[in-house]
Design a protein around this motif. Structure first.
Motif, mmCIF file in Angstrom:
data_model
loop_
_atom_site.group_PDB
_atom_site.id
_atom_site.type_symbol
_atom_site.label_atom_id
_atom_site.label_comp_id
_atom_site.label_asym_id
_atom_site.label_seq_id
_atom_site.Cartn_x
_atom_site.Cartn_y
_atom_site.Cartn_z
ATOM 1 N N ARG A 36 0.835 -1.200 0.000
ATOM 2 C CA ARG A 36 0.000 0.000 0.000
ATOM 3 C C ARG A 36 0.870 1.251 0.000
ATOM 4 O O ARG A 36 0.551 2.239 -0.661
ATOM 5 C CB ARG A 36 -0.933 0.023 1.215
ATOM 6 C CG ARG A 36 -2.001 -1.040 1.181
ATOM 7 C CD ARG A 36 -2.893 -0.954 2.403
ATOM 8 N NE ARG A 36 -3.972 -0.004 2.214
ATOM 9 C CZ ARG A 36 -4.833 0.336 3.163
ATOM 10 N NH1 ARG A 36 -4.727 -0.175 4.384
ATOM 11 N NH2 ARG A 36 -5.801 1.200 2.920
ATOM 12 N N ILE A 41 -0.197 5.555 -1.192
ATOM 13 C CA ILE A 41 -1.379 5.965 -0.432
ATOM 14 C C ILE A 41 -1.029 7.008 0.632
ATOM 15 O O ILE A 41 -1.833 7.881 0.959
ATOM 16 C CB ILE A 41 -2.078 4.737 0.201
ATOM 17 C CG1 ILE A 41 -3.488 5.117 0.673
ATOM 18 C CG2 ILE A 41 -1.262 4.166 1.349
ATOM 19 C CD1 ILE A 41 -4.403 3.977 0.817
ATOM 20 N N GLN A 44 -1.048 10.355 -1.011
ATOM 21 C CA GLN A 44 -2.395 10.787 -1.390
ATOM 22 C C GLN A 44 -3.193 11.285 -0.194
ATOM 23 O O GLN A 44 -3.985 12.213 -0.296
ATOM 24 C CB GLN A 44 -3.177 9.617 -2.006
ATOM 25 C CG GLN A 44 -2.781 9.284 -3.421
ATOM 26 C CD GLN A 44 -3.268 7.881 -3.787
ATOM 27 O OE1 GLN A 44 -4.276 7.416 -3.295
ATOM 28 N NE2 GLN A 44 -2.514 7.220 -4.654
ATOM 29 N N THR A 45 -3.010 10.612 0.935
ATOM 30 C CA THR A 45 -3.897 10.902 2.058
ATOM 31 C C THR A 45 -3.201 11.655 3.186
ATOM 32 O O THR A 45 -3.864 12.119 4.104
ATOM 33 C CB THR A 45 -4.451 9.605 2.650
ATOM 34 O OG1 THR A 45 -3.339 8.783 3.032
ATOM 35 C CG2 THR A 45 -5.286 8.854 1.640
ATOM 36 N N ALA A 47 -1.445 10.289 5.397
ATOM 37 C CA ALA A 47 -1.471 9.448 6.598
ATOM 38 C C ALA A 47 -0.059 9.010 6.972
ATOM 39 O O ALA A 47 0.868 9.121 6.183
ATOM 40 C CB ALA A 47 -2.342 8.229 6.357
ATOM 41 N N THR A 48 0.094 8.509 8.166
ATOM 42 C CA THR A 48 1.378 7.991 8.610
ATOM 43 C C THR A 48 1.382 6.480 8.469
ATOM 44 O O THR A 48 0.340 5.854 8.316
ATOM 45 C CB THR A 48 1.631 8.347 10.082
ATOM 46 O OG1 THR A 48 0.617 7.704 10.862
ATOM 47 C CG2 THR A 48 1.565 9.833 10.321
ATOM 48 N N VAL A 51 -0.758 4.698 11.012
ATOM 49 C CA VAL A 51 -2.188 4.725 10.690
ATOM 50 C C VAL A 51 -2.508 3.632 9.683
ATOM 51 O O VAL A 51 -3.484 2.898 9.800
ATOM 52 C CB VAL A 51 -2.584 6.112 10.130
ATOM 53 C CG1 VAL A 51 -3.943 6.061 9.456
ATOM 54 C CG2 VAL A 51 -2.581 7.146 11.235
ATOM 55 N N LEU A 52 -1.628 3.508 8.689
ATOM 56 C CA LEU A 52 -1.833 2.519 7.633
ATOM 57 C C LEU A 52 -1.781 1.102 8.204
ATOM 58 O O LEU A 52 -2.593 0.242 7.860
ATOM 59 C CB LEU A 52 -0.748 2.692 6.572
ATOM 60 C CG LEU A 52 -1.045 2.079 5.217
ATOM 61 C CD1 LEU A 52 -2.260 2.713 4.594
ATOM 62 C CD2 LEU A 52 0.156 2.221 4.306
ATOM 63 N N SER A 54 -2.425 0.185 11.270
ATOM 64 C CA SER A 54 -3.626 -0.041 12.076
ATOM 65 C C SER A 54 -4.840 -0.308 11.186
ATOM 66 O O SER A 54 -5.639 -1.203 11.453
ATOM 67 C CB SER A 54 -3.851 1.167 12.987
ATOM 68 O OG SER A 54 -5.197 1.527 13.049
ATOM 69 N N ASP A 55 -4.947 0.459 10.121
ATOM 70 C CA ASP A 55 -6.068 0.308 9.191
ATOM 71 C C ASP A 55 -6.034 -1.070 8.530
ATOM 72 O O ASP A 55 -7.053 -1.752 8.433
ATOM 73 C CB ASP A 55 -5.983 1.409 8.126
ATOM 74 C CG ASP A 55 -7.093 1.306 7.101
ATOM 75 O OD1 ASP A 55 -8.235 1.551 7.480
ATOM 76 O OD2 ASP A 55 -6.798 0.974 5.939
ATOM 77 N N ASP A 58 -6.951 -3.840 10.887
ATOM 78 C CA ASP A 58 -8.370 -3.805 11.159
ATOM 79 C C ASP A 58 -9.177 -4.470 10.046
ATOM 80 O O ASP A 58 -10.069 -5.276 10.295
ATOM 81 C CB ASP A 58 -8.778 -2.335 11.283
ATOM 82 C CG ASP A 58 -9.884 -2.155 12.264
ATOM 83 O OD1 ASP A 58 -9.614 -2.349 13.462
ATOM 84 O OD2 ASP A 58 -10.998 -1.850 11.828
#
Lengths: 364, 1041
Positions: A36, A41, A44-45, A47-48, A51-52, A54-55, A58
Motif C-alpha cells: 500500500r 497511499i 495521497q492521504t 497518513a502515517t 495509521v496505515l 492499524s487500518d 483492522d
C-alpha cells in the motif's frame, strides 16, 4: 508505548476493496502495508505508516471474521452481525470466489483431493501465486464441488443458488466442477496452449448435450427417480456412440461421405486439396474418439485426442478457422444424406457439441 | 392482573452444531417471565428448527411488566445428560407498554451466549394486552415515555418542561457474591446481566412514578448509568427531564421536506400558538386534556421513592432577589420573578436537555461543575441507598449554588458521572447555568403577553450570550463588552457551555473539535490517604484543563465552547483529564485576542530570538486556522461599539469546586490571578512543553470537520450517508520512570493518532463531518490507558453548504447591520472572500463532481437492487435442488425462464435483513422521524477463556462490539423500527489476563428506536393516506438485504 488493542467497528461494515484484494492474494499484514505504501497511499492521504498499519490490521481482522460466512454465502446475506449493503455483499462473494487463470489451469480436471492439495506448494512456486491464495482457491473449488455434487438439476443454477454467484462465475464454477468430476486431462504439454475459457466453453456444451441432465429436460417422465444430474456424462449415450463406428468401418459409407463433402466444398475451401487428402484420417479420428468414450480412461483423454486427431493435423496444414468451420458443418450435415446410416439423432447429439468444441479449440 | 404477555416462538436458524456425532442439534426453547416458565417441543436434528409454538401467556402485574425482562433460552436436548444451553435472548417489553410506541415485537433476535457470543438467531413474536388500571396507589408507571434524546423529540411538542427527575437503586454485584466461587463464569455473567436488566426496569418504573406525580407524561434526556463498585456493590442511577409532551398531529408531522434539522426546529409551531389544545388532534395520551395548573403548594417530594434526597438538605431560599432588583430593566425583573416562582419550588432546577425549543433559553451564565471524592464502603442494606443518594444530593446542591452565584436559577445540559478505582470514587456533575423562559415551565396558556415582550426585547441570535449576572456585582472578575450583535446588552469575551449551539445563534465560519488532555502521576496509596491525594490533585488538573482549553480556543481564533465535557478518570497511579468541546466563533462576542509569549529572562539574545520564533509560529497558526474555519467576522469599528467597559481583564466562566469526603469545600480562582490569560510565560521547560503541545494538534485533513455537538456549526446541507462507529484503543505504558511529561505526550499521541486513523478510515466519505465525537478514557490497569470513541460521520454537500453558509453569514450580517446602515458594504466583501477560501483542493473537487454526476444518490446506493436479489428470489421459488417445482411452474407460464425470473418478484421481506441505521444524533439527515418506538437500553457481558484463539484482545473486542451493534439493530427491527437515534455507548469495561488466555468485557448501550422516512419518499406518502402508509413504506423501502 505499545498499542495493546486497536479496533474500529462501524455500524455499516467498511470494506476497502484494495485491502480486500491484498488479503485475498494472501499477503501478510506487513506485506500488504508495504504494498500500500508503494502504491502511494501515504502521499495521497497524508497518513502515517502507523495509521496505515492499524487500518490494514483492522480490515484483515474484519475479513477474517467474514471468511466463515463467505464459506456459505447465503449466511452472509442472513447474518445480523455485519451490516453490509447488498452491492458490497455481492462484491465480497464474487471476489472471494474469483480465481487466477494460472491456478485454475493447474488444477482443472484434477481430483479435488488431499493429494492435489499437497501439490499446492509446487503450484504456488510455479505460478507465483501465494500459497495462501492457492489454498483459498482450491478450497473454494472443493467446497462448491461438495455442495452441488449430489444435487439434481442444472449445475450452474445449483451453484448460483447456493453460492449467490453472478451468472458468469456460476458458469465457470460449473465447468470446474464438471472437469473435476470427469477428470478430463488438461495438463498435457500439447494442451498448454488452451485457456481456461476454452475448456469452460467446451464444458458448457458438453453439460448441455452429453449429460443425464440434458436428457432429463425431456418432459417425458418428470417424476422419475433417474438422477438427472449435470455432473456425469450420459453413460447410455456413450455406449451408443459405438454405433457411429460404421461411418469409418464401412468403406463404402466412408467414400460416399467423402465424395459428398468434397462436392459440396469444392471451390469454397482454401485448403481443399489438403482436406481431400486428409479426409479419411480426420473422419477416422473423430469417429474413433466417439467410439472410445465408453472407457473412463479415454473419456479423460478426450481433449488430448481431439487435439491430436483433429486440431494438430489441420494446424500443420495451416487451415484457416473459416475453412475448419465450413468443413465441420459440411462434414456433419452430409451424414444425413447417407442412406445406409441409421443413427442420425445420435450423430447430431455427438457432432453438434464436438463441432462447437473443436472450433473453440482450434487456435494457436 | 392488569396485563397479559403473549409470546410465540416461531423458528430458529443458523444454530450451532451441538451434537458432534450427527453435526446437528435437537433444540428447544424455554420462555421465562418472572417466575413462570414455558417450554417448546424439542425440534429434532436441525440447525434451522421450526417450532411454531402456541402462544405462551403470562398474566402479570404491570409493575412486573416494567421491571422484568422476557427471558428466552435456547437449549439442546440431551436424553442422558443435562441439556446444554445454546444461548439467551433478553427482550425488554417496555416499548409495548405505552400506546404510542410499538404494538408488537416480532423478528429475528441473535441468540447470545456470554462465553461464545452470538450463536444463531431465533424468531419470536411478543404482544401485550394491557387492561386499563385506574388504581391510584399503583406502583407502576406504564405510559410514561422515555427518550434518550436530549432535546424535545422531533414529532412532539413540549407543553410543559417540568424539570429534573433522578433515582438510584443499589444491589450486591453477583460477581462478588460468595456463590460466584462455585458457579461457572457463564452463570455468573448471566446473573449479572439479568440483575442489571431488572434494576434498570425498576429504576425506570420509579422515575416514571415521579414523572406522573409531577403530572408529566415523558422523560426526555434520560441517562442511565451503572457504577460497578466492586466489593461494595452495584449502583444503577438515572437522571432525566420530566416533560409533558404533545404528539404533533399527522399533518404537522409531514411538514414540507427540509434538509437541516435547525430549519425543522423552527418550523414546529412552538412560538406561534401558545394554546396546546389546537394541537391535540393527534393520538391522545390520557393526560393531555387536563389543564396544567400548578399550585405552588404542591410539593414534588416523592414519598414512594426509596432514594429521597430532599429531606432536609435543601435550603429552600429565594435566589437573591436583591440582585434581581439591580438588573437592567423592569422587563428583566419581571421575567426573573416569573421564572423564579416557577423554579423556586424545584429542589434542583436542572435540565438534562442540551437543545431547547426556541425562546426557552434566555441567558447563559457559563459552565458550573462540582466534583467530590468518596470512599466506597459496602452497601449494607440495598433497600436504603441513602449514602449514595446523599452524595449526589450534596453535589447537586453545590451545582445549584454555583448557578445562583452566576445569577442563574437553572442549570441546563446537566449530566453526572463517576470514575471508580478500587475503593475510591470521584463523583462529577456539570452543566450550564442559565436563565430560562418560564413559559415552558408552567402552563403555556398564561404567558401570551410575556411571550411577545420577549420577542420584542431579545434580538434573535445573541440573547443567550448576554450576561445573566449583575455587572456591578459580578461573581468573579470578567471582561465585559457590549454585544457585537445588538449592542444593547453586555456580553462576556468567551463563553463555555455544556449545551448544543442554540439553533438561532449567529455563528461566523465553521466550528471545530477542541480537546484538552492531561495526565498526572499519583502515588499509590490506600483508602483515606488515596482519597486525600486525589482531592489535592483535582484542583490543579481542573486549572490546567481549563488553561489548555482556553489556549486552544484562542489558537483557533474562536470565542465560545459548546458541548463541553470534562472527564476526570482515576487510576491506581495516575489521574487523567480529558475535556472535549466544540469551539465556534459567536458573532455576538468580541473577537478573541491573540496569544502572546513572554520570556522570563529577556537578557539572553538567542533566547529572545527563540521566543519571537515561537510567537510567529503561534500567530501563523491562528491566521491559518481562521482561514481554515472561514472566520471572517465583520470588523466593527470601535466607535460603534463604544469603548470596552473598563474591567480587569479576567476570563473565566468555569466555576468549580472540590469537596472531599469530609465535606470541606474549597473554591479555586481560575482566573489566573491578575495576569492576562493570553500571555504565556515561558519560564521553565514545562511551559515550553505546553506551548509545543499547543502546536502539535494537527487539523483534520481537508474535507473533514469534527465536533462533539449534534450539529456542526456552519454546515447545513447534510446528505443522507451516515456511518456510526466505535473505536477502542488500549496502550501499555512502559512502566520505567514515567514522568508527567512523558505521560502527557503518550496520552496526547494516543488521542491524536486515534483521530488520524478515523480520518483515514472514513476518507471515502469526504466531504464529511464527524459529529458527536465522544471520547471516554479509562484506566483498566496500572500501565494501561483505554480510549473509546463513538461518533458518526455524516457526508454533506459541499457546494450547497457553501452557499448556505454564505447566505447565513449574509443574513447574520443583515441582522447585525440593521442598526447601522454604513455596514451594508460588508456582505459584498464577504461573498467574494468566502469563495476562494473554501478548503478543498481543485483536484478533489473534480473527483467529487464526477461522483455526483454518476447519478447514484447515496440513498439509492443503499438499496440498489442487484443480481444478488434476483438470485434470492429464485432461491425462494425454487426449492432446494429439486427441479420439479420449476418444471411445473414453467409449464404453467408461457414465458421462458428469463421472463419467469423477472416476473415473479414478490417482496421477500422474510428472507432479508432490514437496514437499521444507528446514530448518536437526535436526527437522521435527509429523513423525517415519524415515530418513536421506545427506549433501547441493553447491557451485555462477554467473556472468553480462549483469547488467543479468538484473535487476541483486538479480535475479541472487535467481535463483541459488532455483536452488540447487531443485537441493538435486531431489537430495533423487531420493534418495527429502522433506526436508533441518540445512541450512546455508556460503558465499555474491558479486562484482560493474557497469561491466563482470558478476557472479559461489559458494554452498556442505549438509544431511542425510531421509524424514519426519507424525505424523498415523504412526498409519495403524503399523497396517499399518511398514517396507514408510513410504517408500511419504510418497512418496504428500507428492507434491502
Amino acid at each position: 508505548m505499545t498499542s495493546e488493542l486497536d479496533i474500529f467497528v462501524g455500524n455499516t461494515t467498511l470494506i476497502d476493496e484494495e485491502v480486500y484484494r491484498l488479503w485475498l492474494d494472501g499477503y501478510s499484514v506487513s506485506d500488504a502495508v508495504a504494498l500500500r505504501v508503494r502504491a502511494g497511499i501515504l502521499e495521497q492521504t497524508g497518513a502515517t505508516a502507523a495509521v496505515l498499519q492499524s487500518d490494514t490490521m483492522d480490515h484483515y481482522r474484519t475479513f477474517h471474521m467474514l471468511e466463515r460466512l463467505l464459506h456459505a454465502p447465503p449466511k452472509l446475506l442472513h447474518q445480523l452481525v455485519f451490516q453490509i449493503p447488498p452491492s458490497r455483499q455481492a462484491l465480497l462473494i464474487e471476489r472471494y470466489y474469483a480465481f487466477d487463470e494460472a491456478f485454475v489451469r493447474e488444477v482443472l480436471g484434477k481430483k479435488l483431493s488431499k493429494g492435489t492439495k499437497k501439490d499446492l506448494d509446487d503450484i504456488s512456486a510455479k505460478t507465483g501465486i501465494t500459497l495462501k491464495s492457492c489454498r483459498r482457491q482450491f478450497d473454494n473449488f472443493k467446497r462448491v464441488f461438495k455442495v452441488v455434487e449430489e444435487m439434481r438439476g442444472s449445475l450452474a443454477d445449483n451453484i448460483q443458488q447456493h453460492f449467490l454467484f453472478s451468472d458468469r462465475l456460476a458458469r465457470d464454477y460449473a465447468a470446474i466442477v464438471f472437469f473435476a468430476n470427469n477428470r478430463f486431462e488438461t495438463a498435457k504439454k500439447k494442451l498448454q496452449y488452451l485457456s481456461f475459457g476454452d475448456f469452460a466453453f467446451c464444458a458448457e456444451l458438453m453439460i448441455q448435450n452429453w449429460t443425464l441432465g440434458a436428457v432429463g429436460e425431456a418432459p417425458s417422465k418428470p417424476d422419475s427417480q433417474v438422477d438427472d444430474m449435470d455432473m456425469d456424462l450420459d453413460k447410455e449415450f456413450l455406449q451408443d456412440l459405438k454405433e457411429l463406428k460404421v461411418l469409418v468401418a464401412d468403406k463404402d459409407l466412408l467414400d460416399l461421405h467423402k465424395s459428398l463433402v468434397c462436392t459440396a466444398l469444392r471451390g469454397k475451401l482454401g485448403v481443399f486439396s489438403e482436406m481431400e487428402a486428409n479426409f479419411k484420417n480426420l473422419s477416422r479420428g473423430l469417429v474413433n474418439v466417439a467410439a472410445k468414450l465408453t472407457h473412463n480412461k479415454d473419456v479423460r483423454d478426450l481433449f488430448v485426442d481431439l487435439v491430436e486427431k483433429f486440431v494438430e493435423p489441420c494446424r500443420s496444414d495451416h487451415w484457416p478457422l473459416g475453412d475448419v468451420r465450413l468443413f465441420l458443418n459440411q462434414y456433419s450435415v452430409t451424414v444425413h444424406s447417407l442412406d445406409g446410416f441409421r443413427h442420425q439423432a445420435l450423430w447430431d447429439r455427438y457432432m453438434d457439441t464436438l463441432r462447437g468444441c473443436l472450433l473453440r479449440l482450434y487456435h494457436d | 392482573m392488569p396485563g397479559k404477555l403473549k409470546v410465540k416462538i416461531v423458528a430458529g436458524r443458523h444454530l450451532p452444531v451441538m451434537d458432534r456425532a450427527s453435526d446437528l442439534t435437537d433444540a428447544f426453547v424455554e420462555v421465562k417471565f418472572g417466575n413462570t416458565t414455558f417450554k417448546t417441543d424439542v425440534y429434532l436434528k436441525s440447525l434451522n428448527p421450526q417450532w411454531n409454538s402456541e402462544w405462551f401467556k403470562f398474566e402479570v402485574d404491570d409493575e412486573d411488566l416494567q421491571d422484568e425482562p422476557l427471558q428466552i433460552t435456547v437449549l439442546d436436548h440431551d436424553t442422558y445428560s443435562a441439556n446444554d444451553a445454546i444461548g439467551k435472548v433478553y427482550i425488554d417489553i417496555d416499548p409495548l407498554l405505552y400506546s404510542e410506541a410499538a404494538t408488537v415485537i416480532s423478528g429475528w433476535f441473535p441468540i447470545y451466549d456470554t462465553i461464545h457470543g452470538i450463536r444463531g438467531e431465533i424468531n419470536v413474536v411478543v404482544k401485550v394486552d394491557l387492561f386499563n388500571d385506574l388504581n391510584r396507589f399503583r406502583q407502576s408507571s406504564c405510559g410514561v415515555k422515555f427518550f434518550c434524546t436530549t432535546s424535545i423529540p422531533k414529532c412532539y411538542r413540549a407543553v410543559i418542561i417540568h424539570g429534573f427527575v433522578e433515582e438510584l437503586v443499589v444491589n450486591e454485584d453477583p460477581e462478588y457474591q460468595w456463590i460466584d466461587r462455585i458457579r461457572t463464569p457463564r452463570a455468573s455473567n448471566e446473573a449479572r446481566q439479568r440483575l442489571i436488566s431488572l434494576m434498570s426496569g425498576e429504576l425506570q418504573r420509579k422515575i416514571g412514578l415521579k414523572v406522573l406525580e409531577m403530572r408529566g407524561n415523558a422523560v426526555v434526556g434520560y441517562l442511565q448509568c451503572f457504577d460497578l463498585e466492586g466489593e461494595s456493590g452495584l449502583v444503577v442511577r438515572a437522571i432525566g427531564t420530566a416533560c409533558t409532551l404533545d404528539k404533533l398531529s399527522s399533518p404537522a408531522a409531514f411538514l414540507p421536506a427540509c434538509n437541516s434539522p435547525s430549519k425543522e426546529m423552527k418550523e414546529l409551531p412552538f412560538n406561534e400558538d401558545p394554546n396546546p389544545n389546537t394541537h391535540s388532534s393527534g393520538p391522545s395520551t390520557p393526560l393531555k386534556n387536563q389543564t396544567y395548573s400548578f399550585s405552588p403548594s404542591k410539593s414534588y417530594s416523592r414519598q414512594s421513592s426509596s432514594s429521597d434526597t430532599d429531606l432536609s438538605l435543601t435550603p429552600k431560599t429565594g435566589m437573591g432577589s436583591g440582585s434581581a432588583g439591580k438588573e437592567g430593566g423592569p422587563f428583566k425583573a419581571l421575567l426573573r420573578q416569573q421564572t423564579q416562582s416557577a423554579l423556586e419550588q424545584r429542589e434542583f432546577p436542572f435540565f438534562t436537555l442540551t437543545a431547547f425549543p426556541p425562546g426557552f433559553l434566555v441567558h447563559v451564565g457559563g459552565v458550573v461543575s462540582a466534583r467530590s471524592v468518596k470512599l466506597l464502603d459496602r452497601i449494607h442494606n440495598p433497600d436504603e441507598p441513602e449514602t449514595r443518594d446523599a452524595w449526589w444530593a450534596e453535589i447537586r446542591q453545590e451545582i445549584k449554588s454555583h448557578a445562583k452565584a452566576l445569577g442563574c436559577h437553572a442549570v441546563v445540559g446537566y449530566s453526572e458521572s463517576t470514575s471508580i478505582c478500587e475503593e475510591v470514587c470521584i463523583l462529577s456533575a456539570s452543566g450550564t447555568a442559565a436563565v430560562l423562559n418560564p413559559r415552558f415551565l408552567q402552563d403555556g396558556t398564561v404567558e401570551g403577553c410575556l411571550e411577545q415582550r420577549i420577542e420584542e426585547n431579545l434580538p434573535a441570535g445573541c440573547g443567550f450570550c448576554h450576561i445573566p449576572y449583575d455587572e456591578l456585582n459580578m461573581p468573579f472578575p470578567a471582561h465585559l463588552t457590549y454585544c457585537y450583535n445588538c449592542r444593547k446588552q453586555k456580553v462576556p469575551d468567551v463563553l463555555f457551555t455544556t449545551i448544543d449551539l442554540p439553533t438561532d445563534a449567529t455563528v461566523v465560519g465553521k466550528g471545530c473539535l477542541i480537546q484538552a488532555r492531561l495526565c498526572r502521576l499519583k502515588k499509590k496509596a490506600q483508602a483515606e490517604a488515596n482519597a486525600t491525594a486525589i482531592s489535592n490533585l483535582l484542583p490543579f488538573m481542573e486549572y490546567e484543563v481549563h488553561t489548555q482549553l482556553m489556549n486552544k480556543l484562542k489558537l483557533k481564533g474562536m470565542n465560545a465552547l459548546f458541548g463541553l465535557r470534562i472527564q476526570i478518570t482515576v487510576g491506581e497511579n495516575m489521574l487523567m483529564g480529558l475535556a472535549s468541546a466544540t469551539a465556534v466563533y459567536l458573532a455576538a462576542l468580541p473577537m478573541p485576542g491573540g496569544i502572546q509569549i513572554a520570556g522570563k529572562t529577556p537578557s539572553d539574545g538567542s533566547y529572545e530570538q527563540h521566543i519571537s520564533h515561537m510567537q510567529k509560529k503561534i500567530s501563523d497558526t491562528i491566521a491559518k486556522n481562521k482561514e481554515l474555519y472561514e472566520i471572517n467576522p465583520p470588523e466593527i469599528s470601535e466607535e460603534i461599539i463604544g469603548s470596552p467597559i473598563p474591567e480587569p481583564k479576567q476570563r473565566s466562566r468555569l466555576l468549580r469546586s472540590q469537596s472531599e469526603s469530609s465535606d470541606e469545600v474549597t473554591e479555586l480562582d481560575l482566573s489566573h490571578g491578575k495576569k492576562d490569560a493570553f500571555v504565556l510565560e515561558i519560564d521553565d521547560t514545562d511551559a515550553m512543553e505546553d506551548v509545543h503541545s499547543l502546536l502539535t494538534d494537527v487539523p483534520p485533513p481537508s474535507g473533514f470537520y469534527s465536533c462533539n455537538t449534534e450539529i456542526m456549526p456552519g454546515i447545513n446541507n447534510w446528505t443522507s450517508e451516515i456511518q456510526m462507529f466505535t473505536s477502542v484503543r488500549v496502550i501499555r505504558l512502559s512502566s520505567l520512570n514515567l514522568t508527567n511529561q512523558a505521560l502527557n505526550k503518550n496520552f496526547n499521541d494516543l488521542c491524536e493518532n486515534l483521530l488520524k486513523s478515523l480520518y483515514f478510515k472514513l476518507r471515502s466519505m469526504i466531504p464529511c463531518c464527524l459529529c458527536h465525537v465522544n471520547f471516554t478514557v479509562s484506566l483498566p490497569e496500572d500501565e494501561l490507558i483505554q480510549v473509546t470513541v463513538t461518533a458518526v460521520a455524516i457526508t454533506f454537500d459541499k457546494n450547497q453548504a457553501l452557499q448556505t453558509t454564505k447566505t447565513h453569514i449574509e443574513k447574520s450580517l443583515q441582522r447585525a447591520s440593521t442598526d447601522n446602515e454604513e455596514l451594508l458594504q460588508f456582505p459584498l466583501e464577504l461573498c467574494s472572500d468566502s469563495l476562494p477560501s473554501h478548503p478543498f483542493p481543485p483536484a478533489k473537487e473534480h473527483l467529487e463532481s464526477a461522483r455526483s454526476n454518476s447519478g447514484i444518490p447515496a440513498a439509492q446506493r443503499d438499496r440498489c437492487s442487484s443480481w444478488i436479489e434476483l438470485i434470492k428470489l429464485k432461491a425462494q421459488t425454487i426449492r432446494r435442488g429439486s427441479i420439479k417445482t420449476t418444471v411445473t411452474v414453467e409449464k404453467a407460464s408461457p414465458m421462458g425462464e428469463g421472463n419467469f425470473r423477472n416476473r415473479s418478484a414478490p417482496p421477500c421481506a422474510n428472507s432479508t435483513v432490514g437496514v437499521v441505521k444507528m446514530t448518536p444524533l437526535s436526527f437522521i439527515p435527509g429523513a423525517k422521524i415519524t415515530k418513536y418506538l421506545g427506549i433501547i437500553n441493553m447491557f451485555f457481558i462477554r467473556e472468553t477463556t480462549s483469547l488467543r484463539e479468538e484473535g487476541g484482545v483486538s479480535g475479541f473486542l472487535h467481535a463483541f462490539i459488532a455483536e452488540v451493534f447487531a443485537m441493538v439493530r435486531a431489537h430495533v427491527a423487531a420493534l418495527g423500527g429502522n433506526a436508533v437515534v441518540s445512541y450512546i455507548m455508556k460503558q465499555c469495561v474491558f479486562m484482560e489476563n493474557p497469561n491466563k488466555n482470558q478476557a472479559q468485557c461489559l458494554i452498556n448501550v442505549s438509544g431511542d428506536a425510531v421509524i424514519f422516512v426519507r424525505e424523498s419518499e415523504l412526498e409519495v406518502i403524503s399523497t396517499q393516506q399518511p398514517t396507514a402508509n408510513c410504517q408500511q413504506s419504510c418497512a418496504g423501502g428500507e428492507v434491502t438485504t
